[in-house]
Design a protein around this motif. Sequence first.
Motif, PDB file in Angstrom:
ATOM      1  N   VAL A 139       1.081  11.043  -8.684  1.00 39.40           N
ATOM      2  CA  VAL A 139       1.231  12.442  -8.282  1.00 39.40           C
ATOM      3  C   VAL A 139      -0.022  13.162  -8.749  1.00 39.40           C
ATOM      4  N   GLU A 140      -0.678  13.852  -7.821  1.00 44.79           N
ATOM      5  CA  GLU A 140      -1.880  14.611  -8.158  1.00 44.79           C
ATOM      6  C   GLU A 140      -1.744  16.026  -7.625  1.00 44.79           C
ATOM      7  N   ILE A 141      -1.684  16.988  -8.533  1.00 41.66           N
ATOM      8  CA  ILE A 141      -1.662  18.392  -8.130  1.00 41.66           C
ATOM      9  C   ILE A 141      -3.113  18.840  -8.001  1.00 41.66           C
ATOM     10  N   SER A 142      -3.439  19.443  -6.875  1.00 41.55           N
ATOM     11  CA  SER A 142      -4.791  19.961  -6.664  1.00 41.55           C
ATOM     12  C   SER A 142      -4.983  21.182  -7.561  1.00 41.55           C
ATOM     13  N   ARG A 143      -6.097  21.183  -8.279  1.00 38.98           N
ATOM     14  CA  ARG A 143      -6.378  22.283  -9.208  1.00 38.98           C
ATOM     15  C   ARG A 143      -7.774  22.834  -8.983  1.00 38.98           C
ATOM     16  N   ASN A 144      -7.934  24.114  -9.252  1.00 39.65           N
ATOM     17  CA  ASN A 144      -9.235  24.757  -9.181  1.00 39.65           C
ATOM     18  C   ASN A 144     -10.132  24.165 -10.252  1.00 39.65           C
ATOM     19  N   ALA A 145     -11.324  23.774  -9.888  1.00 41.00           N
ATOM     20  CA  ALA A 145     -12.241  23.112 -10.822  1.00 41.00           C
ATOM     21  C   ALA A 145     -12.656  24.006 -11.982  1.00 41.00           C
ATOM     22  N   VAL A 146     -12.712  25.300 -11.766  1.00 40.94           N
ATOM     23  CA  VAL A 146     -13.158  26.220 -12.813  1.00 40.94           C
ATOM     24  C   VAL A 146     -11.990  26.676 -13.683  1.00 40.94           C
ATOM     25  N   SER A 147     -10.939  27.180 -13.044  1.00 43.56           N
ATOM     26  CA  SER A 147      -9.831  27.765 -13.813  1.00 43.56           C
ATOM     27  C   SER A 147      -8.782  26.741 -14.244  1.00 43.56           C
ATOM     28  N   GLY A 148      -8.692  25.618 -13.505  1.00 44.43           N
ATOM     29  CA  GLY A 148      -7.671  24.628 -13.804  1.00 44.43           C
ATOM     30  C   GLY A 148      -6.298  24.980 -13.257  1.00 44.43           C
ATOM     31  N   LEU A 149      -6.194  26.118 -12.555  1.00 43.05           N
ATOM     32  CA  LEU A 149      -4.925  26.543 -11.989  1.00 43.05           C
ATOM     33  C   LEU A 149      -4.619  25.772 -10.706  1.00 43.05           C
ATOM     34  N   SER A 150      -3.352  25.627 -10.422  1.00 42.68           N
ATOM     35  CA  SER A 150      -2.915  24.907  -9.237  1.00 42.68           C
ATOM     36  C   SER A 150      -3.383  25.599  -7.965  1.00 42.68           C
ATOM     37  N   ASN A 151      -3.773  24.790  -6.980  1.00 46.09           N
ATOM     38  CA  ASN A 151      -4.124  25.308  -5.652  1.00 46.09           C
ATOM     39  C   ASN A 151      -2.892  25.414  -4.755  1.00 46.09           C
ATOM     40  N   GLY A 152      -1.714  25.051  -5.265  1.00 46.21           N
ATOM     41  CA  GLY A 152      -0.478  25.214  -4.513  1.00 46.21           C
ATOM     42  C   GLY A 152      -0.046  24.006  -3.705  1.00 46.21           C
ATOM     43  N   PHE A 153      -0.735  22.871  -3.893  1.00 41.50           N
ATOM     44  CA  PHE A 153      -0.291  21.667  -3.194  1.00 41.50           C
ATOM     45  C   PHE A 153      -0.560  20.435  -4.039  1.00 41.50           C
ATOM     46  N   ALA A 154       0.132  19.354  -3.680  1.00 39.53           N
ATOM     47  CA  ALA A 154      -0.014  18.094  -4.410  1.00 39.53           C
ATOM     48  C   ALA A 154       0.001  16.938  -3.425  1.00 39.53           C
ATOM     49  N   ILE A 155      -0.492  15.798  -3.879  1.00 39.69           N
ATOM     50  CA  ILE A 155      -0.402  14.549  -3.138  1.00 39.69           C
ATOM     51  C   ILE A 155       0.502  13.621  -3.952  1.00 39.69           C
ATOM     52  N   VAL A 156       1.574  13.171  -3.320  1.00 40.35           N
ATOM     53  CA  VAL A 156       2.516  12.245  -3.946  1.00 40.35           C
ATOM     54  C   VAL A 156       2.406  10.914  -3.208  1.00 40.35           C
ATOM     55  N   MET A 173       0.834  -1.188   0.000  1.00 42.25           N
ATOM     56  CA  MET A 173       0.000   0.000   0.000  1.00 42.25           C
ATOM     57  C   MET A 173       0.880   1.253   0.000  1.00 42.25           C
ATOM     58  N   SER A 174       0.523   2.216  -0.802  1.00 41.76           N
ATOM     59  CA  SER A 174       1.283   3.458  -0.938  1.00 41.76           C
ATOM     60  C   SER A 174       1.177   4.322   0.310  1.00 41.76           C
ATOM     61  N   THR A 175       2.197   5.133   0.511  1.00 41.64           N
ATOM     62  CA  THR A 175       2.171   6.153   1.552  1.00 41.64           C
ATOM     63  C   THR A 175       1.990   7.491   0.867  1.00 41.64           C
ATOM     64  N   ARG A 176       0.928   8.191   1.235  1.00 45.36           N
ATOM     65  CA  ARG A 176       0.603   9.466   0.600  1.00 45.36           C
ATOM     66  C   ARG A 176       1.253  10.626   1.345  1.00 45.36           C
ATOM     67  N   LEU A 177       1.897  11.499   0.573  1.00 50.45           N
ATOM     68  CA  LEU A 177       2.551  12.680   1.121  1.00 50.45           C
ATOM     69  C   LEU A 177       1.861  13.942   0.621  1.00 50.45           C
ATOM     70  N   HIS A 178       1.716  14.911   1.492  1.00 38.98           N
ATOM     71  CA  HIS A 178       1.194  16.227   1.127  1.00 38.98           C
ATOM     72  C   HIS A 178       2.402  17.112   0.846  1.00 38.98           C
ATOM     73  N   VAL A 179       2.417  17.736  -0.322  1.00 42.14           N
ATOM     74  CA  VAL A 179       3.508  18.629  -0.708  1.00 42.14           C
ATOM     75  C   VAL A 179       2.905  20.019  -0.887  1.00 42.14           C
ATOM     76  N   GLY A 180       3.198  20.905   0.040  1.00 42.47           N
ATOM     77  CA  GLY A 180       2.600  22.234   0.031  1.00 42.47           C
ATOM     78  C   GLY A 180       3.529  23.319  -0.461  1.00 42.47           C
ATOM     79  N   ASN A 181       2.912  24.420  -0.879  1.00 38.07           N
ATOM     80  CA  ASN A 181       3.590  25.628  -1.345  1.00 38.07           C
ATOM     81  C   ASN A 181       4.335  25.421  -2.662  1.00 38.07           C
ATOM     82  N   ILE A 182       3.773  24.609  -3.537  1.00 42.18           N
ATOM     83  CA  ILE A 182       4.411  24.418  -4.845  1.00 42.18           C
ATOM     84  C   ILE A 182       3.987  25.543  -5.787  1.00 42.18           C
TER      85      ILE A 182
END
Length: 80
Positions: A32-49, A1-10
């Motif tokens: 790797v999933e970068i969180s993105r705004n649903a409307v604009s598609g721009l990054s929310n500044g964090f990802a889950i690795v 099972m994977s270990t999920r990491l929060h990567v902030g301030n990207i």
Amino acid sequence: MSTRLHVGNIPSAVLEDDLKATFSRIGPVDTVEISRNAVSGLSNGFAIVAMTRDEDAVTAIGRLNFTQYAGRTIAVSRSR
């Protein structure tokens, strides 16, 4: 099972492949999933690795937390 990491301030210019390349230097990365705004598609500044092995996730936190990445100080921790 994977270990999920929060990567902030990207920066918004960082892509999933960029983060995967960085974390893959430490160990295998499942996803790797970068969180993105649903409307604009721009990054929310964090990802889950998702690291394949827990010991690599621990190493990634130790090596990458509070380091400079693409001009910003990133924060790496276990995802909740």
